[in-house]
Scaffold this motif. Structure first.
Motif, PDB file in Angstrom:
ATOM      1  N   VAL A   1       0.862  -1.179   0.000  1.00  0.00           N
ATOM      2  CA  VAL A   1       0.000   0.000   0.000  1.00  0.00           C
ATOM      3  C   VAL A   1       0.899   1.230   0.000  1.00  0.00           C
ATOM      4  O   VAL A   1       1.846   1.307   0.775  1.00  0.00           O
ATOM      5  CB  VAL A   1      -0.899   0.022   1.265  1.00  0.00           C
ATOM      6  N   LEU A   2       0.587   2.184  -0.863  1.00  0.00           N
ATOM      7  CA  LEU A   2       1.322   3.444  -0.905  1.00  0.00           C
ATOM      8  C   LEU A   2       0.308   4.581  -0.917  1.00  0.00           C
ATOM      9  O   LEU A   2      -0.529   4.665  -1.821  1.00  0.00           O
ATOM     10  CB  LEU A   2       2.220   3.512  -2.145  1.00  0.00           C
ATOM     11  N   VAL A   3       0.364   5.423   0.111  1.00  0.00           N
ATOM     12  CA  VAL A   3      -0.577   6.538   0.240  1.00  0.00           C
ATOM     13  C   VAL A   3       0.178   7.849   0.000  1.00  0.00           C
ATOM     14  O   VAL A   3       1.037   8.233   0.784  1.00  0.00           O
ATOM     15  CB  VAL A   3      -1.260   6.557   1.627  1.00  0.00           C
TER      16      VAL A   3
ATOM     17  N   SER B   1      -2.516  -1.432  -3.560  1.00  0.00           N
ATOM     18  CA  SER B   1      -3.341  -0.252  -3.306  1.00  0.00           C
ATOM     19  C   SER B   1      -2.490   1.005  -3.439  1.00  0.00           C
ATOM     20  O   SER B   1      -1.446   1.119  -2.798  1.00  0.00           O
ATOM     21  CB  SER B   1      -3.956  -0.324  -1.906  1.00  0.00           C
ATOM     22  N   LEU B   2      -2.957   1.927  -4.270  1.00  0.00           N
ATOM     23  CA  LEU B   2      -2.245   3.179  -4.517  1.00  0.00           C
ATOM     24  C   LEU B   2      -3.233   4.325  -4.373  1.00  0.00           C
ATOM     25  O   LEU B   2      -4.236   4.390  -5.093  1.00  0.00           O
ATOM     26  CB  LEU B   2      -1.632   3.175  -5.917  1.00  0.00           C
TER      27      LEU B   2
ATOM     28  N   LYS C   1       0.843  -3.113 -15.359  1.00  0.00           N
ATOM     29  CA  LYS C   1       1.580  -4.346 -15.036  1.00  0.00           C
ATOM     30  C   LYS C   1       1.562  -4.656 -13.539  1.00  0.00           C
ATOM     31  O   LYS C   1       2.014  -5.710 -13.116  1.00  0.00           O
ATOM     32  CB  LYS C   1       3.033  -4.235 -15.494  1.00  0.00           C
ATOM     33  N   LEU C   2       1.028  -3.731 -12.745  1.00  0.00           N
ATOM     34  CA  LEU C   2       0.994  -3.928 -11.295  1.00  0.00           C
ATOM     35  C   LEU C   2      -0.260  -4.693 -10.880  1.00  0.00           C
ATOM     36  O   LEU C   2      -1.290  -4.586 -11.540  1.00  0.00           O
ATOM     37  CB  LEU C   2       1.035  -2.569 -10.581  1.00  0.00           C
TER      38      LEU C   2
ATOM     39  N   LEU D   1      -7.145   1.730  -6.818  1.00  0.00           N
ATOM     40  CA  LEU D   1      -6.433   2.928  -7.277  1.00  0.00           C
ATOM     41  C   LEU D   1      -7.347   4.129  -7.077  1.00  0.00           C
ATOM     42  O   LEU D   1      -8.412   4.219  -7.688  1.00  0.00           O
ATOM     43  CB  LEU D   1      -6.044   2.794  -8.746  1.00  0.00           C
ATOM     44  N   ASP D   2      -6.942   5.040  -6.198  1.00  0.00           N
ATOM     45  CA  ASP D   2      -7.734   6.237  -5.911  1.00  0.00           C
ATOM     46  C   ASP D   2      -7.107   7.431  -6.615  1.00  0.00           C
ATOM     47  O   ASP D   2      -5.999   7.843  -6.279  1.00  0.00           O
ATOM     48  CB  ASP D   2      -7.787   6.476  -4.404  1.00  0.00           C
ATOM     49  N   ILE D   3      -7.822   7.960  -7.619  1.00  0.00           N
ATOM     50  CA  ILE D   3      -7.357   9.154  -8.345  1.00  0.00           C
ATOM     51  C   ILE D   3      -8.371  10.291  -8.200  1.00  0.00           C
ATOM     52  O   ILE D   3      -8.379  11.232  -8.984  1.00  0.00           O
ATOM     53  CB  ILE D   3      -7.084   8.848  -9.835  1.00  0.00           C
TER      54      ILE D   3
END
Length: 189
Positions: free
Chosen positions: A115-117, A138-139, A155-156, A161-163
């Motif tokens: 996870v990267l926030v 999760s990004l 590819k991930l 994905l929250d944009i």
């Protein structure tokens, strides 16, 4: 568990590091701006430094041998240090609400990231090196200034994905493209 939140400490309380059995350190909502040059701990798995005034992370010598969750939300981080990859056990860094503009290439060496926030940061570009994060599921990019994502994103193994609140959501064709490229990903616009 050591809970030291909301004490308005101007300096990090270094005696914490001499408590070897701590697995969780909550040190949020203090006034700490600078961390010690040397921060070593053998057992801590969760470190919450959110809502402080920290400008530089990690310190010169930072080695938390078991750290998986790191919360630096709502500090004054302009950038992450190049040696962030020394925290090779890191899975869930929360860097939200910091004035970070760019990510160091060493961040992409953290193979365990899941996870990267990066919500509400000043990030405008993500490197193709993002593709190295093969465990990233999760990004969170909500509120960033990103207009496009690197092609490698498809590819991930992203599940989420929250944009939302980014310039990307105004481009309906791009959103459609992302949905095609990421059919198994929950896309939050």
């Amino acid at each position: 568990l050591l809970e030291l939140s909301g004490n308005n400490f101007p300096d990090f309380q270094e005696q914490i590091l001499s408590m070897p059995r701590l697995s969780v350190i909550r040190y949020k909502a203090n006034l700490t701006k600078n961390l010690p040059d040397k921060m070593l701990h053998t057992e801590c798995m969760q470190l919450d430094l959110s809502e402080n005034k920290i400008e530089v992370f990690p310190p010169k010598k930072f080695k938390f041998l078991r750290l998986t969750n790191l919360t630096l939300k709502d500090n004054n981080l302009q950038e992450l240090g190049e040696h962030i990859d020394t925290v090779d056990t890191l899975r869930n860094p929360n860097l939200a609400e910091n004035p970070i503009i760019d990510l160091p290439s060493s961040l992409y060496n953290l193979r365990n990231l899941g996870v990267l926030v990066l919500a509400n940061t000043n990030i405008t570009l993500l490197s193709e090196e993002l593709g190295k994060l093969q465990g990233l599921f999760s990004l969170n990019l909500r509120g960033t200034q990103l207009r496009r994502l690197p092609e490698i994103i498809s590819k991930l193994p992203l599940k989420r994905l929250d944009i939302s609140n980014t310039p990307m959501i105004a481009d309906k064709a791009y959103i459609k493209y992302l949905k095609q490229k990421l059919p198994k990903t929950k896309l939050i616009c």
